[in-house]
Design a protein around this motif. Structure first.
Motif, PDB file in Angstrom:
ATOM      1  N   ALA A  71       8.102  15.860  15.387  1.00 28.54           N
ATOM      2  CA  ALA A  71       8.506  13.935  15.731  1.00 28.54           C
ATOM      3  C   ALA A  71       7.053  13.588  16.353  1.00 28.54           C
ATOM      4  CB  ALA A  71       9.792  14.015  16.699  1.00 28.54           C
ATOM      5  N   VAL A  72       6.531  12.531  16.753  1.00 29.26           N
ATOM      6  CA  VAL A  72       5.546  12.336  16.938  1.00 29.26           C
ATOM      7  C   VAL A  72       5.721  11.147  17.736  1.00 29.26           C
ATOM      8  CG1 VAL A  72       3.171  11.673  16.805  1.00 29.26           C
ATOM      9  CG2 VAL A  72       4.306  13.705  15.193  1.00 29.26           C
ATOM     10  N   THR A  73       5.554  10.445  18.960  1.00 30.28           N
ATOM     11  CA  THR A  73       5.998   8.822  19.162  1.00 30.28           C
ATOM     12  C   THR A  73       4.370   8.631  19.564  1.00 30.28           C
ATOM     13  OG1 THR A  73       5.796   9.913  21.595  1.00 30.28           O
ATOM     14  CG2 THR A  73       7.655   9.754  20.206  1.00 30.28           C
ATOM     15  N   ARG A  79       9.093   2.938  16.284  1.00 29.69           N
ATOM     16  CA  ARG A  79       8.828   4.091  15.651  1.00 29.69           C
ATOM     17  C   ARG A  79       8.562   4.886  14.831  1.00 29.69           C
ATOM     18  NH1 ARG A  79      11.572   3.755  10.318  1.00 29.69           N
ATOM     19  NH2 ARG A  79      11.548   1.324   9.504  1.00 29.69           N
ATOM     20  N   THR A  80       8.163   5.523  14.973  1.00 29.77           N
ATOM     21  CA  THR A  80       7.336   6.089  13.838  1.00 29.77           C
ATOM     22  C   THR A  80       7.625   7.293  12.918  1.00 29.77           C
ATOM     23  OG1 THR A  80       7.185   8.465  15.549  1.00 29.77           O
ATOM     24  CG2 THR A  80       5.195   7.027  15.941  1.00 29.77           C
ATOM     25  N   GLU A  81       6.800   7.981  11.997  1.00 35.14           N
ATOM     26  CA  GLU A  81       7.586   8.726  10.958  1.00 35.14           C
ATOM     27  C   GLU A  81       5.788  10.055  10.375  1.00 35.14           C
ATOM     28  OE1 GLU A  81      10.629   5.967   8.107  1.00 35.14           O
ATOM     29  OE2 GLU A  81       7.845   6.829   7.285  1.00 35.14           O
ATOM     30  N   ILE A  82       6.085  10.870  10.132  1.00 36.60           N
ATOM     31  CA  ILE A  82       5.845  12.211   9.747  1.00 36.60           C
ATOM     32  C   ILE A  82       5.551  11.602   8.214  1.00 36.60           C
ATOM     33  CG2 ILE A  82       4.578  14.043   9.479  1.00 36.60           C
ATOM     34  CD1 ILE A  82       6.103  14.936  12.178  1.00 36.60           C
ATOM     35  N   HIS A  83       4.016  11.938   7.695  1.00 40.39           N
ATOM     36  CA  HIS A  83       3.901  11.519   6.363  1.00 40.39           C
ATOM     37  C   HIS A  83       3.567  12.244   5.154  1.00 40.39           C
ATOM     38  CE1 HIS A  83       5.305   6.817   5.613  1.00 40.39           C
ATOM     39  NE2 HIS A  83       5.925   6.880   6.483  1.00 40.39           N
ATOM     40  N   ARG A  96       5.484   9.154   1.307  1.00 40.19           N
ATOM     41  CA  ARG A  96       7.122   9.759   1.389  1.00 40.19           C
ATOM     42  C   ARG A  96       6.536  10.337   2.369  1.00 40.19           C
ATOM     43  NH1 ARG A  96       9.084  15.129   1.158  1.00 40.19           N
ATOM     44  NH2 ARG A  96       8.046  15.978  -0.069  1.00 40.19           N
ATOM     45  N   PRO A  97       8.086  10.132   3.507  1.00 39.91           N
ATOM     46  CA  PRO A  97       8.159  10.052   4.986  1.00 39.91           C
ATOM     47  C   PRO A  97       8.689  11.879   5.002  1.00 39.91           C
ATOM     48  CG  PRO A  97      10.065   8.510   4.447  1.00 39.91           C
ATOM     49  CD  PRO A  97       8.554   8.970   3.356  1.00 39.91           C
ATOM     50  N   ILE A  98       8.042  12.683   5.739  1.00 40.69           N
ATOM     51  CA  ILE A  98       8.578  13.789   5.708  1.00 40.69           C
ATOM     52  C   ILE A  98       9.759  14.932   6.926  1.00 40.69           C
ATOM     53  CG2 ILE A  98       7.100  14.936   3.911  1.00 40.69           C
ATOM     54  CD1 ILE A  98       5.626  15.700   6.060  1.00 40.69           C
ATOM     55  N   GLU A  99      10.424  15.749   7.218  1.00 37.90           N
ATOM     56  CA  GLU A  99      11.094  16.068   8.528  1.00 37.90           C
ATOM     57  C   GLU A  99      10.369  16.763   9.147  1.00 37.90           C
ATOM     58  OE1 GLU A  99      14.273  15.040   9.219  1.00 37.90           O
ATOM     59  OE2 GLU A  99      14.225  14.050   7.314  1.00 37.90           O
ATOM     60  N   VAL A 118       0.702  10.603  10.704  1.00 41.40           N
ATOM     61  CA  VAL A 118       1.238  10.275  10.904  1.00 41.40           C
ATOM     62  C   VAL A 118       1.533   8.540  11.417  1.00 41.40           C
ATOM     63  CG1 VAL A 118       2.894   9.700  13.773  1.00 41.40           C
ATOM     64  CG2 VAL A 118       1.187  12.193  13.163  1.00 41.40           C
ATOM     65  N   MET A 119       2.863   8.213  10.785  1.00 41.36           N
ATOM     66  CA  MET A 119       2.708   6.633  11.141  1.00 41.36           C
ATOM     67  C   MET A 119       3.270   5.779  11.897  1.00 41.36           C
ATOM     68  SD  MET A 119       1.775   5.584   8.199  1.00 41.36           S
ATOM     69  CE  MET A 119       1.664   4.271   8.267  1.00 41.36           C
ATOM     70  N   PHE A 120       2.481   5.304  12.364  1.00 44.65           N
ATOM     71  CA  PHE A 120       3.196   4.413  14.392  1.00 44.65           C
ATOM     72  C   PHE A 120       3.545   2.784  13.732  1.00 44.65           C
ATOM     73  CE2 PHE A 120      -0.379   6.948  15.521  1.00 44.65           C
ATOM     74  CZ  PHE A 120       0.049   8.048  16.449  1.00 44.65           C
ATOM     75  N   LEU A 121       4.778   2.792  13.545  1.00 44.82           N
ATOM     76  CA  LEU A 121       5.192   1.535  12.650  1.00 44.82           C
ATOM     77  C   LEU A 121       5.876   0.870  13.368  1.00 44.82           C
ATOM     78  CD1 LEU A 121       7.761   3.974   9.701  1.00 44.82           C
ATOM     79  CD2 LEU A 121       5.574   2.319   9.171  1.00 44.82           C
ATOM     80  N   GLU A 122       6.207  -0.574  12.734  1.00 41.60           N
ATOM     81  CA  GLU A 122       6.906  -1.471  13.938  1.00 41.60           C
ATOM     82  C   GLU A 122       5.973  -1.738  15.140  1.00 41.60           C
ATOM     83  OE1 GLU A 122      10.990  -0.696  15.174  1.00 41.60           O
ATOM     84  OE2 GLU A 122      11.511  -0.668  12.709  1.00 41.60           O
TER      85      GLU A 122
END
Length: 173
Positions: A71-73, A79-83, A96-99, A118-122
């Motif tokens: 996880a990353v913030t 919210r964030t996702e690892i891609h 694609r997002p991955i775990e 890392v995708m920083f969303l919103e």
């Protein structure tokens, strides 16, 4: 008296050396947690109105066991996702997002344009060149570490390896 002078001189030399080491690590923009070295977390400045930003970093595992970034913030994102970006068997770039991302024992992984990132969303704030924003990185074994992402120029020297791919359509996640 002569011996106490030498002891004081050694103590002063040690203090100066420690200040130099502390200053060097501040310049290097690195962080550590457990056996992991987190080298230069960064993002790119976004244009006005952007809803997403990407983050990059190099992670070195000095340990004898693999670990995993899970996880990353970032305080600029809701919210964030690892891609992961990859080229499929038809030559099409996919994302694609991955775990999580495994950091091999004694190895390293670089989250970079055109690969893991890392995708920083919103977005709740606009990353601007020369600024930094706070975040965290959480690993399965080493735990969580607070980091700062340095914001670099749009389209700078560390440009996307994916042929100018932008992240404009990530708002649907």
């Amino acid at each position: 008296m002569h011996q106490s002078f030498r002891a004081a001189a050694r103590a002063a030399s040690f203090a100066i050396a420690m200040l130099f080491v502390a200053n060097q690590s501040a310049l290097a923009h690195g962080f550590e947690v457990g056996e992991l070295e987190i080298d230069h977390p960064w993002s790119r400045e976004t244009p006005e109105g952007a809803r997403v930003a990407a983050g990059y970093v190099k992670i070195v595992n000095h340990g004898s066991e693999a670990d995993r970034l899970v996880a990353v913030t970032g305080d600029i994102a809701g919210r964030t996702e690892i891609h992961e970006m990859a080229v499929d068997d038809k030559g099409v770039m996919t994302m694609r997002p991955i775990e999580g991302v495994e950091i091999p024992a004694g190895g390293e992984v670089e989250l970079k344009p055109g690969g893991y990132h890392v995708m920083f969303l919103e977005l709740t704030g606009r990353p601007k060149q020369g600024e930094k924003f706070a975040g965290t990185m959480t690993f399965e074994k080493a735990g969580t570490v607070e980091v700062e992402f340095a914001v670099e120029a749009m389209g700078g020297a560390q440009s996307h390896g994916g042929g100018g791919h932008d992240h404009g359509d990530h708002s649907s996640h």
